[in-house]
Write an enzyme that holds these catalytic residues in place. Structure first.
Site, PDB file in Angstrom:
ATOM      1  N   GLY A 209      23.769  38.231  20.377  1.00  0.00           N
ATOM      2  CA  GLY A 209      23.281  37.136  21.401  1.00  0.00           C
ATOM      3  C   GLY A 209      24.135  36.267  20.899  1.00  0.00           C
ATOM      4  O   GLY A 209      24.488  35.871  20.476  1.00  0.00           O
ATOM      5  N   CYS A 210      23.590  35.457  22.450  1.00  0.00           N
ATOM      6  CA  CYS A 210      24.563  34.086  22.925  1.00  0.00           C
ATOM      7  C   CYS A 210      24.139  33.629  22.470  1.00  0.00           C
ATOM      8  O   CYS A 210      25.062  32.461  20.810  1.00  0.00           O
ATOM      9  CB  CYS A 210      24.858  33.631  24.236  1.00  0.00           C
ATOM     10  SG  CYS A 210      22.446  33.147  25.374  1.00  0.00           S
ATOM     11  N   TYR A 211      22.833  32.753  22.077  1.00  0.00           N
ATOM     12  CA  TYR A 211      22.713  31.964  21.528  1.00  0.00           C
ATOM     13  C   TYR A 211      22.796  32.120  19.824  1.00  0.00           C
ATOM     14  O   TYR A 211      22.715  31.179  19.046  1.00  0.00           O
ATOM     15  CB  TYR A 211      21.067  31.021  21.226  1.00  0.00           C
ATOM     16  CG  TYR A 211      20.507  30.933  23.025  1.00  0.00           C
ATOM     17  CD1 TYR A 211      21.001  29.278  23.328  1.00  0.00           C
ATOM     18  CD2 TYR A 211      19.608  31.495  23.540  1.00  0.00           C
ATOM     19  CE1 TYR A 211      20.049  28.791  24.669  1.00  0.00           C
ATOM     20  CE2 TYR A 211      19.097  31.107  24.765  1.00  0.00           C
ATOM     21  CZ  TYR A 211      19.701  30.002  24.919  1.00  0.00           C
ATOM     22  OH  TYR A 211      19.596  28.984  26.411  1.00  0.00           O
TER      23      TYR A 211
END
Lengths: 334, 334, 334, 334
Positions: free
Chosen positions: C153-155
């Site tokens: 995921g991005c985070y």
């Protein structure tokens, strides 16, 4: 590999040039320079422009005279102030370099123009006559032998790409001057502190109404008068121009479309819209000038968008260099 | 009508103060001043801040000594640099004015604080002791007799309004320091040219990590250490603070809600969220500090939002003045 | 040339993938697909994402079953919803493709995780066990033989790149959970109409406090609990994370610097800051994760920045593919 | 106190109306309504527009027929869709209310206009003839006895305030149609989810070229044709219009200035610029229309700025109500 010098590399255009040349397969950066007085001298370009970190970590060398930098250099990009370019270009030409100047110092073949609009006396009328105006889509052959290329201004690039085919094709009724409403991102003002560019002070507003020096640049090269109203927009980069013209009686939408297709159908950096008009976001960070239009009766509205730092500056400079040296026109740009 | 002087009126806070006082039914602007050396001296405040045009078209008078301005003045707002406020406040007090200072010069009753964090030696320790810290919701009674009010900093206002009830109520486990992540609009840096505030240079980023002087202001007034990380945000105004704390074992969400309700249930400029947390846009242009929170186990996250120029500066200054003089606390603010 | 299929190509991540693969010297796009029900089926990707005009003008083909698309395809990128990826990945694997999935469907080797955080029952526990978590800098060898790569995921990408070396190196006191404050651009919510993403509704605000499903993804892969508070920022793209940690007693700034240098000194897509911390603009449009930090006593603040659509999605997917197939790790990315 | 009903109060204009009427000394809100089918029915207006929290915490009541709401109401503001306003206005008039309609349903005294530009058949030609067009600075006397006021569109307000004095004064050469380039903030599209208004999709771009229905509204009321090109700008609110006109031969800058001064010298909500032209930020959040201009030869460029939700909608509606009922024209607005 062409040895390439970027002079005045600390600004936004300099950073874009450095990124393009860094990844160019046939050009290599020999040095980046700034004025010897600059507070940025000695810093890495990636300290000023951290997006370049890990890609171009070269120092900004103080340049006090060209002798230490011109030797062995094939190509020079001048991203300097108008007066500085005026002084430096002849020196680099004497040293055998091909010069691409991004200032206004060599764009109009008329010494009086500089006195009137730039506030200095041009000292090199003969050289001015030889300079090639780098509106790349229209100067291809001349560029191939150019020694000194005057890369067009940001606003004039979009304006001329929009209007030149129509005017040359005789489609416009020029008794009514084209009305160019243009909005530019704040980077157009350069990388410098100033209250007018301060974050909290910026909002959409016209400036230089009737007085901006890009108007005579446009008018001279188009050979017709225009009304040009630039605006500052609340975004960092990009230019959108909405141009209202009068068609000659009877000219149809199809004729306009064909005119553009003929001019740009084989040009890789002009993108024509069959339907609708461009939005700013379509071109930000990209080397294109996008053009769309609409017709109603004798009224024509053309909309052009470009990134002011790219097709309006660095990308067009590299495009001109690519053409000049016989590389693929879009090398390193797309 | 109280005669009111705004000193240092050219900045963003000065403009907000002028707008508030202009529409205040019990206060009137006698003069707006700037430093005698300021390039803005003699201009109208509405030339600098055109939103005031037609409302407050008063000149910014150069002030070179207080004598020409203090006479007959009841209230002075100092929106000046820390050192300037340090010098001016005693003079206006001697002249019989009540002073509301928006700088950092009078906020902490400890002369060493100024040496360490502001870089100057405080000359008025006795007066410092008498200054009332204007965190309005918590100083009501002291404000009523204050001669000199030190309006809190923008970040400290939201941080303290969020944490003070919890700390005073014994709800937090302070072995773990509260972690305050705060993001401020660019106007927090003041109205001045600077590359860091230049439109194209601004993007979300932390600054002053571990070194910002609002940390000791917060810690001193709360009586506990905190970790404070300010960020610059890409918006002109507003502050959002996300504060991560450890609850004492067994403290429930309900207890937190009750604690806040008790502290602020009757306070018109603090808005509590029963569900969810505030967004920045809820407060921009408004005098409120909005507070919401969430609990999971022993973990508490409090979110506070305010306009840095209003509840973080001008509105709180006027709120303090309203309390000081017995006006409605929100007079001219809502 | 590897034949490459991009499934779910209409979104922001799909557009970035298309641009990267289009210019990749060893991969070629065989087709772009969208759901058969999508209103975008049949349109050109450059109609939806005009920045691709003249570069990638391929149609978005409606995909109703993989059979018409999988044949002859070497590589599949799934930029689809979690449930869709869950269903499609096994089918493409059966067809002999190597699959890079950008959804959350294969990131955690624990079927219960999906029930709890994603609301569906995972049907393929055996395959889940074989899936390689594509945090590229840490999974190099595993990636080289992977059949199914779960791109993080991005985070979680920025959070893990920041914390993993410190935790693995034993530098943190984990009795105090790391506090991750993260702010993402609006593109993180995907390309879809929604009031929450409407231009006038967006401003800096926390969301999903204590409930965002990227927290367990981070915690699982780091092997420690964290407090994670995501925020929506008023910008289209980019993530900035400010992470507050407790160092084990006696750990010095130098040790932190050395720890990062050892982990990432030879990693081309992580850029370490010797001084200061990154700003969001340093990474927007670029495939890097930038990391800087500051220490005071036992307190450590790490700041990481990345483009959520690039190192947080498309660029990391391509990076994983480059490693998987033995290409230069940054091929087509820089 | 006038009992005031706001119909369609969930949108951006409704929220502004609610704030104005809430603080109006002679008007009080009796109810806020939304369509009975609205998902917002029953919510507080401050849930949708949190900036109103603590100020206007009234529910949005579902309205299914006017009978439950019209009784005892003196004033109705309709912030509803065109067709809805068309249906509701006659009913509220029958109930004895004075109606201020902010839609397009009553602006042009020509039933065909609605068929052509709004796509519905107008059922009330007699009433249409009685409706007063609420361009406040020009309709003062008519407004005093109006039963039904059609508040002008946002773009037409700025365009007409700019052009009407020049046209009425005979200063323009109308053989050349005025060219109106206008840029509006995204709130002009209303509060609704839509991909075109999605944060990541918005950037400066023209829309509705030659087809926007504000063009015929402008042309009808000015009595002359215009070329009108609206643009979407990347900001939430505000309109800037740059209008290029041809002066009749010999008309001087002084004559233009005098013409404007005569028209607006005593009008509190039009602010004239003696030098320079307005910027958008000068008017955002304020009820003014700012006008500046420049002349060169026979060319005139007029620049007007207003807040599209205020002078372009809610503020002008309240201004009309103030005039209608004999209150101070700027009551509650400044």
């Amino acid at each position: 590999m062409l040895n390439t010098l970027i002079v005045g590399a600390s600004g936004y255009t300099g950073a874009e040039l450095a990124a393009y040349i860094h990844r160019h397969p046939h050009m290599t950066i020999t040095a980046l320079t700034v004025s010897a007085q600059s507070a940025d001298a000695g810093k890495l370009i990636s300290d000023l422009h951290p997006q370049l970190k890990g890609r171009v970590d070269l120092p900004l060398q103080p340049m006090d005279g060209i002798s230490a930098f011109a030797k062995g250099v094939d190509v020079v990009f001048l991203a300097t102030a108008h007066e500085v370019s005026h002084d430096l270009a002849p020196q680099f030409l004497d040293a055998g370099c091909v010069v691409f100047d991004l200032s206004g110092a060599w764009r109009v073949n008329d010494p009086d123009f500089y006195q009137q609009y730039y506030g200095f006396t041009h000292q090199y009328p003969a050289l001015l006559e030889q300079a090639v105006y780098g509106l790349a889509e229209w100067q291809g052959d001349k560029l191939k032998e150019a020694k000194l290329v005057a890369v067009p201004g940001c606003y004039p690039t979009a304006a001329q790409l929009s209007l030149k085919p129509l005017i040359d094709g005789g489609l416009l009724d020029l008794n009514q001057w084209p009305v160019i409403n243009a909005t530019s991102g704040v980077s157009g003002a350069g990388r410098k502190a100033g209250l007018a560019n301060s974050f909290c002070e910026v909002s959409l507003q016209p400036y230089g109404v009737f007085t901006h020096r890009h108007r005579p640049e446009i008018a001279t090269h188009l050979g017709t008068e225009v009304i040009f109203t630039p605006h500052l927009g609340n975004f960092p980069r990009g230019i959108l121009e909405t141009i209202t013209c009068r068609l000659r009686s009877g000219v149809s939408q199809t004729q306009v479309a064909e005119c553009y297709a003929q001019a740009y159908g084989d040009k890789p950096l002009v993108r024509l819209y069959e339907n609708g008009v461009p939005a700013l976001k379509n071109v930000v960070g990209l080397p294109f000038c996008d053009i769309g239009f609409a017709v109603q009766g004798d009224h024509l509205i053309v909309v052009a968008a470009e990134d002011n730092l790219l097709k309006g500056a660095a990308a067009q400079a590299v495009q001109c260099a690519n053409i000049r040296f016989g590389f693929n026109e879009t090398e390193s740009l797309i």
